[in-house]
Design a protein around this motif. Structure first.
Motif, PDB file in Angstrom:
ATOM      1  N   LYS A  70       6.108  20.911  21.545  1.00 52.51           N
ATOM      2  CA  LYS A  70       6.762  22.199  21.719  1.00 52.51           C
ATOM      3  C   LYS A  70       7.983  22.325  20.811  1.00 52.51           C
ATOM      4  O   LYS A  70       8.263  23.398  20.277  1.00 52.51           O
ATOM      5  N   GLU A  76      -6.481  22.109  31.314  1.00 53.40           N
ATOM      6  CA  GLU A  76      -5.236  22.757  31.756  1.00 53.40           C
ATOM      7  C   GLU A  76      -4.164  22.728  30.678  1.00 53.40           C
ATOM      8  O   GLU A  76      -3.512  23.741  30.401  1.00 53.40           O
ATOM      9  N   LYS A  77      -3.968  21.557  30.049  1.00 56.48           N
ATOM     10  CA  LYS A  77      -2.958  21.453  28.998  1.00 56.48           C
ATOM     11  C   LYS A  77      -3.358  22.273  27.775  1.00 56.48           C
ATOM     12  O   LYS A  77      -2.505  22.826  27.076  1.00 56.48           O
ATOM     13  N   ALA A  99      -2.459  25.817  28.544  1.00 52.23           N
ATOM     14  CA  ALA A  99      -0.996  25.965  28.525  1.00 52.23           C
ATOM     15  C   ALA A  99      -0.466  25.970  27.096  1.00 52.23           C
ATOM     16  O   ALA A  99       0.454  26.735  26.765  1.00 52.23           O
ATOM     17  N   LYS A 100      -1.039  25.130  26.234  1.00 54.33           N
ATOM     18  CA  LYS A 100      -0.578  25.082  24.845  1.00 54.33           C
ATOM     19  C   LYS A 100      -0.936  26.368  24.100  1.00 54.33           C
ATOM     20  O   LYS A 100      -0.149  26.855  23.277  1.00 54.33           O
ATOM     21  N   LEU A 143      -6.589  17.000  25.083  1.00 62.67           N
ATOM     22  CA  LEU A 143      -5.532  17.574  25.914  1.00 62.67           C
ATOM     23  C   LEU A 143      -5.937  17.727  27.380  1.00 62.67           C
ATOM     24  O   LEU A 143      -5.109  17.582  28.277  1.00 62.67           O
TER      25      LEU A 143
END
Length: 385
Positions: free
Chosen positions: A282, A247-248, A251-252, A244
């Motif tokens: 999501k 950062e991702k 965020a997840k 990922l």
């Protein structure tokens, strides 16, 4: 002419000895091929179609990478070499289409040493031919052979080495001393066993091929979620972060917290037990949360302790099995309390035997209703209002 070259190269590459070829290979090949005038033009695209079996479309794309070729001498030698390895015409066409520059490889200094190096590590000629047919550029790089002993010791078996060459060939282009070895040493300090590192080498080679500072950042990110570096799931967490990006990943994690109403501790438990929830979209996470919390009435803490239920198919498993359990409880057909997660995780065969066929007299339409629910329908008998 092609058969003669094929026989010569078959003899050379099938020799059990790794001793040098007694006299230059190009002397043999030039004796088997007529001279080509340096002034004559070489139609690369036509050659790829007529001699390599590529389609016009494939040849058009491949010829752009071979525009510097002025004669068929070296491509002929490479084709003969491939035939000597046992590649069929179809395999040759697929190989050249994937890696056109293989036709420029040196048939004296590059290809034979690579093949000899691979066979020296227990890889059969049939496996080598299969690897070549995958169009991997590693067969144009002699440094592959010098790196093989290290990867063999890291992967522990010839089978793993073949799998590595098949899937993780890009890692072979990295510097062992500056990149791979420092990363392996750091991961060992973090508590990963050699078995874990071997698995990571096969499944997520980018962790080992990344800049060492980047690997340290990945480890720090995985550690921030609360998964101990020496734990069984730490490797999976590292792979999730590497997949990922930091950062991702962050965020997840925040999205999971808000969607399933989890605390920091609960999201840490869920992600550490089932890192694959991080790879779900999501939309998938939202639909699971809506059903499990809002409709099934499960507590967020219950789901956090059993995060694997999130990755099951909603329409084909999660919803129908919930309806089955609720129906049986409503009808008083269960003699003791059954946990929903336990029903969710059993096989279809066990579900039919223990929860459907057992009650066929008291609930003769249960199998039919369950099948309808799996198709996304809502049988009237499953509606409790």
């Amino acid at each position: 002419m092609f058969r003669l070259r094929s026989c010569i190269l078959t003899h050379l590459t099938s020799s059990p000895s790794a001793s040098p070829i007694p006299f230059p290979l190009h002397h043999l090949l030039s004796a088997a091929a007529p001279a080509v005038s340096p002034r004559s033009s070489f139609a690369v695209e036509e050659y790829l179609v007529e001699n390599c079996g590529l389609t016009r479309h494939q040849a058009g794309k491949a010829s752009a990478k071979l525009s510097h070729l002025k004669s068929p001498t070296n491509p002929d030698a490479v084709l003969a070499f491939l035939a000597g390895l046992g590649l069929s015409s179809a395999d040759v066409a697929a190989t050249v289409a994937k890696d056109p520059q293989l036709l420029c490889a040196n048939v004296e200094k590059t290809l034979p040493p690579v093949v000899v190096g691979l066979t020296g590590h227990g890889i059969s000629r049939a496996e080598i031919a299969r690897l070549v047919s995958l169009g991997r550029s590693i067969f144009r790089c002699r440094s592959v052979v010098s790196n093989l002993p290290y990867y063999m010791s890291l992967l522990c078996s010839t089978e793993n080495l073949v799998q590595f060459l098949n899937r993780s060939f890009s890692l072979l282009g990295c510097s062992l001393e500056k990149v791979v070895k420092p990363n392996v040493a750091f991961l060992r300090k973090c508590g990963l066993r050699d078995h874990d590192i071997s698995k990571m080498c096969l499944c997520m080679p980018r962790v080992l091929s990344a800049n060492p500072e980047r690997v340290q950042a990945i480890v720090a990110c995985a550690d921030s979620i609360g998964v101990p570096p020496g734990s069984v799931m730490f490797r999976h967490m590292l792979q999730a972060v590497a997949y990922l990006g930091e950062e991702k990943f962050a965020a997840k994690v925040e999205y999971l917290k808000s969607t399933f109403r989890w605390s920091d501790a609960e999201v840490s438990v869920a992600v550490s037990k089932c890192p694959s929830v991080l790879s779900r979209s999501k939309e998938t996470l939202q639909s699971r949360s809506k059903f499990l919390i809002s409709e099934a009435g499960l507590a967020p803490a219950y789901i956090a302790q059993r995060p694997a239920m999130i990755i099951y198919n909603l329409e084909g498993r999660i919803r129908p099995r919930y309806y089955i359990l609720k129906f049986l409880k409503e009808k008083g057909l269960l003699h003791h309390n059954r946990d929903y997660y336990g029903v969710l995780t059993i096989t279809e065969k066990v579900l039919m035997e223990k929860f459907i066929c057992t009650h066929k007299e008291a609930a003769p339409y249960l199998a039919e209703d369950y099948a309808a629910a799996c198709r996304g329908e809502m049988p009237t008998r499953f509606r409790f209002t």
